[in-house]
Design an enzyme around this catalytic site. Structure first.
Site, PDB file in Angstrom:
ATOM      1  N   ASP A  52       0.847  -1.200   0.000  1.00  0.00           N
ATOM      2  CA  ASP A  52       0.000   0.000   0.000  1.00  0.00           C
ATOM      3  C   ASP A  52       0.881   1.249   0.000  1.00  0.00           C
ATOM      4  OD1 ASP A  52       0.850  -0.207   2.608  1.00  0.00           O
ATOM      5  OD2 ASP A  52      -1.143   0.005   3.513  1.00  0.00           O
ATOM      6  N   SER A  53       2.209   1.040   0.042  1.00  0.00           N
ATOM      7  CA  SER A  53       3.148   2.143  -0.212  1.00  0.00           C
ATOM      8  C   SER A  53       2.894   2.752  -1.584  1.00  0.00           C
ATOM      9  CB  SER A  53       4.596   1.650  -0.119  1.00  0.00           C
ATOM     10  OG  SER A  53       4.793   0.499  -0.915  1.00  0.00           O
ATOM     11  N   ASP A  91      -0.952  -6.134  -0.529  1.00  0.00           N
ATOM     12  CA  ASP A  91      -1.303  -5.525   0.759  1.00  0.00           C
ATOM     13  C   ASP A  91      -2.805  -5.286   0.830  1.00  0.00           C
ATOM     14  OD1 ASP A  91       0.249  -4.873   2.945  1.00  0.00           O
ATOM     15  OD2 ASP A  91       1.215  -3.168   1.962  1.00  0.00           O
ATOM     16  N   LYS A 121      -1.172  -9.483   2.497  1.00  0.00           N
ATOM     17  CA  LYS A 121      -0.435  -9.076   3.709  1.00  0.00           C
ATOM     18  C   LYS A 121      -1.334  -8.172   4.533  1.00  0.00           C
ATOM     19  CE  LYS A 121       3.109  -5.922   3.702  1.00  0.00           C
ATOM     20  NZ  LYS A 121       2.592  -4.853   4.557  1.00  0.00           N
ATOM     21  N   GLU A 123      -1.483  -5.937   8.431  1.00  0.00           N
ATOM     22  CA  GLU A 123      -0.684  -5.397   9.527  1.00  0.00           C
ATOM     23  C   GLU A 123      -1.346  -5.717  10.867  1.00  0.00           C
ATOM     24  OE1 GLU A 123      -0.017  -1.200   8.932  1.00  0.00           O
ATOM     25  OE2 GLU A 123       0.879  -1.491   6.952  1.00  0.00           O
ATOM     26  N   GLU A 190       9.228  -4.490  10.359  1.00  0.00           N
ATOM     27  CA  GLU A 190       9.639  -3.170   9.846  1.00  0.00           C
ATOM     28  C   GLU A 190      10.156  -2.294  10.991  1.00  0.00           C
ATOM     29  OE1 GLU A 190       6.875  -1.368   7.152  1.00  0.00           O
ATOM     30  OE2 GLU A 190       7.947   0.544   7.131  1.00  0.00           O
TER      31      GLU A 190
HETATM   32  O1  KIV Z   1       3.595  -1.101   1.696  1.00  0.00           O
HETATM   33  C1  KIV Z   1       4.737  -1.559   1.615  1.00  0.00           C
HETATM   34  O2  KIV Z   1       5.469  -1.338   0.649  1.00  0.00           O
HETATM   35  C2  KIV Z   1       5.206  -2.399   2.715  1.00  0.00           C
HETATM   36  C3  KIV Z   1       6.634  -2.845   2.702  1.00  0.00           C
HETATM   37  C4  KIV Z   1       7.590  -1.748   2.740  1.00  0.00           C
HETATM   38  C5  KIV Z   1       6.912  -3.888   3.693  1.00  0.00           C
HETATM   39  O3  KIV Z   1       4.462  -2.719   3.573  1.00  0.00           O
END
Ligand code: KIV
Length: 284
Positions: A52-53, A91, A121, A123, A190
């Site tokens: 989600d980055s 994510d 993924k 959190e 992280e």
């Molecule tokens: O959103 C993302 O890119 C991440 C990674 C940096 C682990 O969660």
């Protein structure tokens, strides 16, 4: 019925556990589009995360909180079209998995069914362990994420190393074990002190993938734009820049502007002949 040509076998979640057992480190990077996925495949990256980055790296948001499921799906589908071999993890954005079980299952299911991801993924620790179990029941593999979980930015009061205080470290270790027990196949750590990341890695049978968590994790992940030097601004402490791509792109665009203004682009080399010629193809 004619059989389809065989695709290269993608890296599986089981392969990652096997890599940990054999002491083979796992390489992982983020990607948000098809050409980057092809590049990562060619380089031999084991895990591609559509993080989600994407919200900050590609969509211009201040943090990851505004990212929607539809935005994620758009990028997961693009990466899927470029990916042939890496394990593809998507994510789940903020508020797509915390509230309601059915909604969580449907949202994760869309990332798998429509997006083509192999896994999701999410959190968090204890508080999301129930969701992890339910996702696995419907055959959706889950990667966990502990430490500096960016969706909890407002609770943390900024981007800060997590787990330095003994009670925080204890909680993270407990959460890691809970996620493993719930069936997560791997764990992102992280911005965690290296000694704590080492202890978590040693105590789990599933692989840990570190970002800003030192060298003892079973694998490493970085945001691809950061390690390629595509992001502007100074890199974070844990980012190693393997290239200075933004600087070379800037130089290229400046040269293009100069040549267009001077009338030296396009030259004869990049111009079709007025009459048809055998060599007159669109590609060089
Ligand atoms: O959103 C993302 O890119 C991440 C990674 C940096 C682990 O969660």
């Amino acid at each position: 019925m004619a059989s389809k040509p065989e695709k290269e076998q993608s890296v599986s979640t089981a392969k990652l556990v096997e890599m940990k057992q054999k002491g083979v480190k796992i390489s992982s990077l983020t990607a948000y589009d098809a050409p980057t996925a092809r590049l990562l495949n060619e380089a031999g990256v084991d895990v591609i995360l559509v993080g989600d980055s994407v919200g900050m790296v590609k969509l211009g948001y201040e943090n990851t909180l505004p990212v929607t499921l539809d935005e994620m799906l758009h990028h997961v589908k693009a990466v899927k079209r470029g990916n042939t071999r890496s394990l593809l993890v998507a994510d789940m954005p903020y508020l797509t998995y915390e509230l309601d079980l059915k909604e969580t299952l449907r949202n994760a299911g869309r990332l798998i069914k429509e997006g083509g991801a192999h896994a999701v993924k999410i959190e968090g620790g204890l508080e999301i362990a129930g969701m992890v179990k339910e996702l696995i029941k419907i055959n959706i593999p889950v990667m966990g994420h502990l430490g500096l979980t960016p969706q909890a930015l407002n609770r943390f009061g900024g981007y800060k190393v997590q787990g330095r205080k003994p009670q925080e470290a204890e909680k993270m270790l407990t959460d890691a074990k809970i996620l493993e027990g719930a069936g997560a196949f791997a764990l992102v750590l992280e911005c965690v002190p290296p000694a704590l990341a080492k202890e978590i890695t040693r105590k789990l049978s599933i692989p840990t993938i570190g970002i800003g968590a030192g060298p003892h994790c079973d694998g490493q992940i970085l945001v691809v734009d950061d390690m390629l030097g595509l992001s502007d601004g100074a890199p974070l402490k844990f980012v190693k820049r393997y290239a200075d791509s933004r600087a070379s792109m800037l130089k290229a665009v400046q040269a293009y502007c100069r040549e267009v203004q001077a009338g030296s682009f396009p030259s004869a080399e990049h111009t079709f002949a007025d009459a048809p010629k055998a060599s007159d193809k669109l590609s060089t």
